[in-house]
Each structure stands twice: as structure tokens, then as C-alpha cells.
Design a protein around this motif. Structure first.
Motif, mmCIF file in Angstrom:
data_model
loop_
_atom_site.group_PDB
_atom_site.id
_atom_site.type_symbol
_atom_site.label_atom_id
_atom_site.label_comp_id
_atom_site.label_asym_id
_atom_site.label_seq_id
_atom_site.Cartn_x
_atom_site.Cartn_y
_atom_site.Cartn_z
ATOM 1 N N ASN A 30 0.757 -1.399 -0.093
ATOM 2 C CA ASN A 30 0.022 0.032 0.095
ATOM 3 C C ASN A 30 0.700 1.082 0.130
ATOM 4 N N THR A 31 2.196 1.105 0.071
ATOM 5 C CA THR A 31 2.934 2.461 -0.272
ATOM 6 C C THR A 31 3.174 2.765 -1.537
ATOM 7 N N PRO A 32 3.519 4.147 -1.629
ATOM 8 C CA PRO A 32 3.768 4.634 -2.973
ATOM 9 C C PRO A 32 5.361 4.496 -3.396
ATOM 10 N N GLN A 33 5.449 3.067 -3.626
ATOM 11 C CA GLN A 33 7.011 2.931 -3.855
ATOM 12 C C GLN A 33 7.596 3.739 -4.955
ATOM 13 N N PHE A 34 6.850 3.849 -6.108
ATOM 14 C CA PHE A 34 7.386 4.838 -7.098
ATOM 15 C C PHE A 34 7.796 6.028 -6.732
ATOM 16 N N TRP A 35 7.137 6.774 -5.838
ATOM 17 C CA TRP A 35 7.480 8.055 -5.481
ATOM 18 C C TRP A 35 8.658 7.807 -4.287
ATOM 19 N N TYR A 36 8.603 7.094 -3.610
ATOM 20 C CA TYR A 36 9.453 6.794 -2.458
ATOM 21 C C TYR A 36 11.111 6.598 -3.139
ATOM 22 N N THR A 37 10.997 5.549 -4.000
ATOM 23 C CA THR A 37 12.260 5.599 -5.034
ATOM 24 C C THR A 37 12.594 6.681 -5.904
ATOM 25 N N LEU A 38 11.777 7.571 -6.329
ATOM 26 C CA LEU A 38 11.957 8.685 -7.101
ATOM 27 C C LEU A 38 12.644 9.564 -6.380
ATOM 28 N N PHE A 39 12.086 9.966 -5.037
ATOM 29 C CA PHE A 39 12.289 10.879 -4.170
ATOM 30 C C PHE A 39 14.145 10.595 -3.565
ATOM 31 N N LEU A 40 14.216 9.455 -3.315
ATOM 32 C CA LEU A 40 15.420 8.944 -2.923
ATOM 33 C C LEU A 40 16.637 9.146 -3.753
ATOM 34 N N VAL A 41 16.188 8.699 -5.040
ATOM 35 C CA VAL A 41 16.913 8.694 -6.211
ATOM 36 C C VAL A 41 17.417 10.286 -6.444
ATOM 37 N N LEU A 42 16.292 11.345 -6.327
ATOM 38 C CA LEU A 42 16.713 12.640 -6.668
ATOM 39 C C LEU A 42 17.383 13.314 -5.424
ATOM 40 N N GLY A 43 17.020 12.972 -4.090
ATOM 41 C CA GLY A 43 17.786 13.365 -3.130
ATOM 42 C C GLY A 43 19.206 13.308 -3.145
ATOM 43 N N VAL A 44 19.550 11.778 -3.602
ATOM 44 C CA VAL A 44 20.967 11.486 -3.879
ATOM 45 C C VAL A 44 21.846 12.124 -4.719
ATOM 46 N N GLY A 45 20.895 12.412 -6.053
ATOM 47 C CA GLY A 45 21.527 13.133 -6.962
ATOM 48 C C GLY A 45 21.831 14.520 -6.720
ATOM 49 N N LEU A 46 20.910 15.186 -6.022
ATOM 50 C CA LEU A 46 21.022 16.634 -5.449
ATOM 51 C C LEU A 46 22.479 16.697 -4.770
ATOM 52 N N VAL A 47 22.533 15.657 -3.862
ATOM 53 C CA VAL A 47 23.565 15.643 -2.829
ATOM 54 C C VAL A 47 24.926 15.657 -3.704
ATOM 55 N N TRP A 48 24.753 14.482 -4.722
ATOM 56 C CA TRP A 48 25.885 14.394 -5.702
ATOM 57 C C TRP A 48 26.187 15.854 -6.172
ATOM 58 N N GLU A 49 25.251 16.586 -6.737
ATOM 59 C CA GLU A 49 25.604 17.692 -7.380
ATOM 60 C C GLU A 49 26.172 18.644 -6.638
ATOM 61 N N LEU A 50 25.794 18.926 -5.416
ATOM 62 C CA LEU A 50 26.449 19.561 -4.470
ATOM 63 C C LEU A 50 27.943 19.268 -4.585
ATOM 64 N N VAL A 51 28.132 17.822 -4.116
ATOM 65 C CA VAL A 51 29.699 17.514 -4.057
ATOM 66 C C VAL A 51 30.513 17.852 -5.314
ATOM 67 N N GLU A 52 29.826 17.954 -6.586
ATOM 68 C CA GLU A 52 30.278 18.532 -7.822
ATOM 69 C C GLU A 52 30.460 19.986 -7.680
ATOM 70 N N VAL A 53 29.670 20.669 -7.154
ATOM 71 C CA VAL A 53 29.833 22.081 -7.208
ATOM 72 C C VAL A 53 30.949 22.403 -5.983
ATOM 73 N N PHE A 54 30.944 21.736 -4.813
ATOM 74 C CA PHE A 54 31.964 21.988 -3.769
ATOM 75 C C PHE A 54 33.437 21.902 -4.440
ATOM 76 N N TYR A 55 33.478 20.749 -4.931
ATOM 77 C CA TYR A 55 34.924 20.269 -5.657
ATOM 78 C C TYR A 55 35.056 20.978 -6.950
ATOM 79 N N LYS A 56 34.142 21.731 -7.373
ATOM 80 C CA LYS A 56 34.321 22.462 -8.737
ATOM 81 C C LYS A 56 34.580 21.600 -9.974
ATOM 82 N N VAL A 57 33.790 20.521 -9.843
ATOM 83 C CA VAL A 57 33.931 19.575 -11.014
ATOM 84 C C VAL A 57 33.108 19.895 -12.085
ATOM 85 N N SER A 58 31.795 20.428 -11.866
ATOM 86 C CA SER A 58 30.855 20.530 -12.955
ATOM 87 C C SER A 58 31.308 21.715 -13.698
ATOM 88 N N VAL A 59 32.267 22.877 -13.455
ATOM 89 C CA VAL A 59 32.350 23.895 -14.220
ATOM 90 C C VAL A 59 33.658 23.728 -14.838
#
Length: 133
Positions: free
Chosen positions: A70-99
Motif C-alpha cells: 500500500n505504499t507509493p513505492q514509485f514516489w519513495y524511490t524517485l524522491f530518494l534517487v533525486l535526493g542522492v542526485g542533488l547531494v552528488w551535484e552539491l559535491v560536484e559544485v563543492f569540488y568545482k567539478v561541474s564547471v
């Protein structure tokens, strides 16, 4: 699947992420990201796939069969994936990798998050039905 089948899914997810970590280490060490500008794209896709598998395993671990169904597994999965992705993007910004690679920071960030999301959706498609049996 029985109550403890989450161990196989979690093991597969963590194995996927460990392999991704090893590939990332080699790619950094041998400057693959600089040689092949596109190499970041499949890395984000595989990362989203691995995090999605882990998310589904964690859902199965934390919820009983009745609550899991009965849990919305799709949304939980999607939010966790996006959360980890955002954290990884912050790591890239911190280490100036993305620019370093030039181009647009926002385009690269949005592309990376989309690849994370697509990988997470694929993991949901591949593994959510197996958990419900």
C-alpha cells in the motif's frame, strides 16, 4: 518472496553502487571525465539505477507485506534517487567539478538529475514487481 528477500535486492543495489564507485575512481585517476565529456551521463544513469534498487530494498525491509503493497513505492524511490542526485551535484559544485568542462552549469546539472531519474525509474520497472510477489 519471503520477508527476508530484501537482502538480495539490497545486496544487488549496493553491489551496483560499489562497482560504480570503482569505475568513478578509475575514471578520475585516468582523467576519463576530461577525455570523454559524455562519460558523466551514463555514470549518473547507473547511479540512479543503483540508488533505486537500494530504495526498493529498503522499502521492503522497513514495511510488512501489507504496508509495502500500500505504499507509493514509485514516489519513495524517485524522491530518494533525486535526493542522492542533488547531494552528488552539491559535491560536484563543492569540488568545482561541474564547471571544469565548460558549457552551462545549469544544463549539466539538469541533465545529470534527469539521468539519475531515468535510472531510478528503470530500477523501479525492473525490480518492483519482483518484490510484490
Amino acid at each position: 518472496m519471503d520477508r527476508y528477500s530484501y537482502k538480495k535486492i539490497l545486496g544487488l543495489g549496493f553491489a551496483c553502487l560499489f562497482i560504480l564507485l570503482c569505475i568513478n575512481e578509475l575514471a578520475v585517476r585516468f582523467h576519463i571525465f576530461y577525455i570523454y565529456k559524455w562519460f558523466d551521463t551514463p555514470m549518473h544513469f547507473i547511479g540512479g539505477f543503483g540508488v533505486g534498487i537500494v530504495a526498493l530494498g529498503l522499502l521492503r525491509w522497513f514495511f510488512t507485506k501489507e504496508k509495502y503493497d500500500n505504499t507509493p513505492q514509485f514516489w519513495y524511490t524517485l524522491f530518494l534517487v533525486l535526493g542522492v542526485g542533488l547531494v552528488w551535484e552539491l559535491v560536484e559544485v563543492f569540488y568545482k567539478v561541474s564547471v571544469i568542462f565548460g558549457g552551462s552549469f545549469w544544463f549539466d546539472t539538469i541533465k545529470d538529475l534527469l539521468m539519475d531519474t531515468f535510472g531510478g525509474i528503470l530500477s523501479y520497472i525492473c525490480f518492483h514487481q519482483r518484490l510484490k510477489k
